[in-house]
Motif scaffolding. Structure first.
Motif, PDB file in Angstrom:
ATOM      1  N   PRO A 149      -4.978   5.427  -5.457  1.00  0.00           N
ATOM      2  CA  PRO A 149      -5.125   6.147  -6.724  1.00  0.00           C
ATOM      3  C   PRO A 149      -3.970   5.855  -7.673  1.00  0.00           C
ATOM      4  CG  PRO A 149      -5.565   7.614  -4.867  1.00  0.00           C
ATOM      5  CD  PRO A 149      -5.027   6.327  -4.304  1.00  0.00           C
ATOM      6  N   GLY A 150      -4.302   5.486  -8.901  1.00  0.00           N
ATOM      7  CA  GLY A 150      -3.295   5.201  -9.911  1.00  0.00           C
ATOM      8  C   GLY A 150      -2.777   3.780  -9.909  1.00  0.00           C
ATOM      9  N   ALA A 151      -3.243   2.947  -8.977  1.00  0.00           N
ATOM     10  CA  ALA A 151      -2.781   1.557  -8.920  1.00  0.00           C
ATOM     11  C   ALA A 151      -3.231   0.799 -10.165  1.00  0.00           C
ATOM     12  CB  ALA A 151      -3.307   0.863  -7.666  1.00  0.00           C
ATOM     13  N   ASP A 152      -2.411  -0.109 -10.607  1.00  0.00           N
ATOM     14  CA  ASP A 152      -2.705  -0.944 -11.773  1.00  0.00           C
ATOM     15  C   ASP A 152      -4.000  -1.715 -11.513  1.00  0.00           C
ATOM     16  OD1 ASP A 152      -2.799  -2.934 -13.734  1.00  0.00           O
ATOM     17  OD2 ASP A 152      -0.634  -3.239 -13.729  1.00  0.00           O
ATOM     18  N   GLU A 153      -4.990  -1.526 -12.388  1.00  0.00           N
ATOM     19  CA  GLU A 153      -6.294  -2.166 -12.204  1.00  0.00           C
ATOM     20  C   GLU A 153      -6.217  -3.688 -12.246  1.00  0.00           C
ATOM     21  OE1 GLU A 153      -9.337  -0.868 -11.344  1.00  0.00           O
ATOM     22  OE2 GLU A 153      -8.143   0.926 -10.974  1.00  0.00           O
ATOM     23  N   SER A 154      -5.182  -4.241 -12.890  1.00  0.00           N
ATOM     24  CA  SER A 154      -5.076  -5.704 -12.956  1.00  0.00           C
ATOM     25  C   SER A 154      -4.821  -6.310 -11.579  1.00  0.00           C
ATOM     26  CB  SER A 154      -3.978  -6.124 -13.934  1.00  0.00           C
ATOM     27  OG  SER A 154      -2.701  -5.759 -13.443  1.00  0.00           O
ATOM     28  N   LEU A 155      -4.407  -5.483 -10.612  1.00  0.00           N
ATOM     29  CA  LEU A 155      -4.211  -5.981  -9.249  1.00  0.00           C
ATOM     30  C   LEU A 155      -5.514  -6.500  -8.646  1.00  0.00           C
ATOM     31  CD1 LEU A 155      -1.796  -3.486  -7.452  1.00  0.00           C
ATOM     32  CD2 LEU A 155      -1.276  -5.701  -8.439  1.00  0.00           C
ATOM     33  N   HIS A 156      -6.647  -5.912  -9.067  1.00  0.00           N
ATOM     34  CA  HIS A 156      -7.932  -6.350  -8.513  1.00  0.00           C
ATOM     35  C   HIS A 156      -8.248  -7.793  -8.900  1.00  0.00           C
ATOM     36  CE1 HIS A 156      -8.902  -2.493  -6.806  1.00  0.00           C
ATOM     37  NE2 HIS A 156      -8.604  -1.919  -7.949  1.00  0.00           N
ATOM     38  N   ALA A 157      -7.885  -8.191 -10.112  1.00  0.00           N
ATOM     39  CA  ALA A 157      -8.117  -9.570 -10.535  1.00  0.00           C
ATOM     40  C   ALA A 157      -7.153 -10.524  -9.834  1.00  0.00           C
ATOM     41  CB  ALA A 157      -7.967  -9.689 -12.044  1.00  0.00           C
ATOM     42  N   LEU A 158      -5.927 -10.070  -9.586  1.00  0.00           N
ATOM     43  CA  LEU A 158      -4.927 -10.908  -8.937  1.00  0.00           C
ATOM     44  C   LEU A 158      -5.088 -10.990  -7.420  1.00  0.00           C
ATOM     45  CD1 LEU A 158      -1.730  -9.853 -10.897  1.00  0.00           C
ATOM     46  CD2 LEU A 158      -2.981 -12.011 -11.082  1.00  0.00           C
ATOM     47  N   GLN A 159      -5.652  -9.927  -6.834  1.00  0.00           N
ATOM     48  CA  GLN A 159      -5.796  -9.855  -5.381  1.00  0.00           C
ATOM     49  C   GLN A 159      -7.236  -9.502  -5.010  1.00  0.00           C
ATOM     50  OE1 GLN A 159      -2.154  -8.223  -3.206  1.00  0.00           O
ATOM     51  NE2 GLN A 159      -2.050  -7.098  -5.135  1.00  0.00           N
ATOM     52  N   PRO A 160      -8.161 -10.464  -5.122  1.00  0.00           N
ATOM     53  CA  PRO A 160      -9.539 -10.165  -4.727  1.00  0.00           C
ATOM     54  C   PRO A 160      -9.565  -9.662  -3.285  1.00  0.00           C
ATOM     55  CG  PRO A 160      -9.359 -12.383  -5.638  1.00  0.00           C
ATOM     56  CD  PRO A 160      -7.969 -11.857  -5.498  1.00  0.00           C
ATOM     57  N   VAL A 161     -10.359  -8.670  -3.027  1.00  0.00           N
ATOM     58  CA  VAL A 161     -10.425  -8.089  -1.683  1.00  0.00           C
ATOM     59  C   VAL A 161     -11.406  -8.898  -0.843  1.00  0.00           C
ATOM     60  CG1 VAL A 161     -11.005  -6.021  -0.354  1.00  0.00           C
ATOM     61  CG2 VAL A 161      -9.802  -5.820  -2.542  1.00  0.00           C
ATOM     62  N   LEU A 162     -10.891  -9.527   0.204  1.00  0.00           N
ATOM     63  CA  LEU A 162     -11.682 -10.370   1.096  1.00  0.00           C
ATOM     64  C   LEU A 162     -11.826  -9.752   2.479  1.00  0.00           C
ATOM     65  CD1 LEU A 162     -10.067 -13.851   0.271  1.00  0.00           C
ATOM     66  CD2 LEU A 162     -11.933 -12.678  -0.915  1.00  0.00           C
ATOM     67  N   THR A 163     -11.559  -8.473   2.574  1.00  0.00           N
ATOM     68  CA  THR A 163     -11.567  -7.796   3.876  1.00  0.00           C
ATOM     69  C   THR A 163     -12.965  -7.381   4.272  1.00  0.00           C
ATOM     70  OG1 THR A 163     -11.135  -5.672   2.820  1.00  0.00           O
ATOM     71  CG2 THR A 163      -9.214  -6.948   3.526  1.00  0.00           C
ATOM     72  N   GLU A 164     -13.091  -7.038   5.553  1.00  0.00           N
ATOM     73  CA  GLU A 164     -14.353  -6.519   6.072  1.00  0.00           C
ATOM     74  C   GLU A 164     -14.598  -5.136   5.481  1.00  0.00           C
ATOM     75  OE1 GLU A 164     -16.561  -7.901   7.955  1.00  0.00           O
ATOM     76  OE2 GLU A 164     -15.537  -9.541   8.956  1.00  0.00           O
ATOM     77  N   PRO A 165     -15.837  -4.859   5.058  1.00  0.00           N
ATOM     78  CA  PRO A 165     -16.126  -3.490   4.607  1.00  0.00           C
ATOM     79  C   PRO A 165     -15.868  -2.494   5.737  1.00  0.00           C
ATOM     80  CG  PRO A 165     -17.925  -4.984   4.062  1.00  0.00           C
ATOM     81  CD  PRO A 165     -16.979  -5.740   4.964  1.00  0.00           C
ATOM     82  N   ALA A 166     -15.474  -1.291   5.378  1.00  0.00           N
ATOM     83  CA  ALA A 166     -15.137  -0.277   6.381  1.00  0.00           C
ATOM     84  C   ALA A 166     -16.303   0.022   7.316  1.00  0.00           C
ATOM     85  CB  ALA A 166     -14.676   1.013   5.692  1.00  0.00           C
ATOM     86  N   ASP A 167     -17.539  -0.097   6.823  1.00  0.00           N
ATOM     87  CA  ASP A 167     -18.700   0.209   7.664  1.00  0.00           C
ATOM     88  C   ASP A 167     -19.203  -1.016   8.440  1.00  0.00           C
ATOM     89  OD1 ASP A 167     -19.929  -1.342   5.750  1.00  0.00           O
ATOM     90  OD2 ASP A 167     -21.262   0.230   5.027  1.00  0.00           O
TER      91      ASP A 167
END
Length: 170
Positions: A149-167
């Motif tokens: 919560p509150g993390a800089d949204e630009s991090l999503h463009a710089l660090q695409p999430v390639l992890t396994e979904p939690a489910d």
């Protein structure tokens, strides 16, 4: 550097079967225990770096990190390698302050569905995708990681999430 005898990799290939780049890659893993591959940013996404050698030499997953300067990525990944080699691996799935000097980090398992797009040398080295890899996340200027919560949204463009979904779905 001793390798895991149960894993067949490019370390087992005769030098005559490898081209000059492949020989250099394998020799670096033999001599240093690991190799750092850096891929520059382009129109398709941010640059990234990843390791080869952690799994075969220490039974610890390889690591991929996005958008760090090449020198910074090499220093960070080298520090992690040194810790693993010294028997002090970083935690997986828990926020830690042992990776970066000035903020938290998080290592999460990378989904195998992304291996072909990001881990070419690892796929060649192992001859398959039967190795684990972790994605390393770094914080914004406020010390918050992507998704917090509150993390800089630009991090999503710089660090695409390639992890396994939690489910476990894709």
């Amino acid at each position: 550097m001793p390798k895991n005898p149960d894993l067949a990799t490019a370390l087992d290939a005769p030098a005559s079967a490898l081209d000059a780049d492949e020989q250099r890659f394998v020799e670096q893993i033999r001599d240093k225990g690991w190799f750092h591959t850096a891929v520059f940013a382009d129109d398709e996404g941010p640059g990234f770096s990843y390791t080869t050698g952690l799994w075969v030499n220490h039974g610890f997953p390889e690591i991929l990190v996005f958008a760090l300067r090449q020198e910074t990525a090499h220093a960070v990944l080298g520090g992690i390698y040194d810790d693993i080699a010294a028997g002090k691996p970083p935690p997986v799935g828990a926020i830690t302050d042992t990776i970066f000097k000035n903020g938290p980090a998080l290592l999460l398992p990378m989904a195998k569905s992304h291996y072909a797009d990001y881990l070419g040398w690892n796929l060649w080295f192992h001859g398959n995708a039967d190795f684990p890899c972790l994605q390393l996340f770094w914080p914004d200027k406020a010390g918050l990681l992507p998704g917090q919560p509150g993390a800089d949204e630009s991090l999503h463009a710089l660090q695409p999430v390639l992890t396994e979904p939690a489910d476990g779905s894709h």
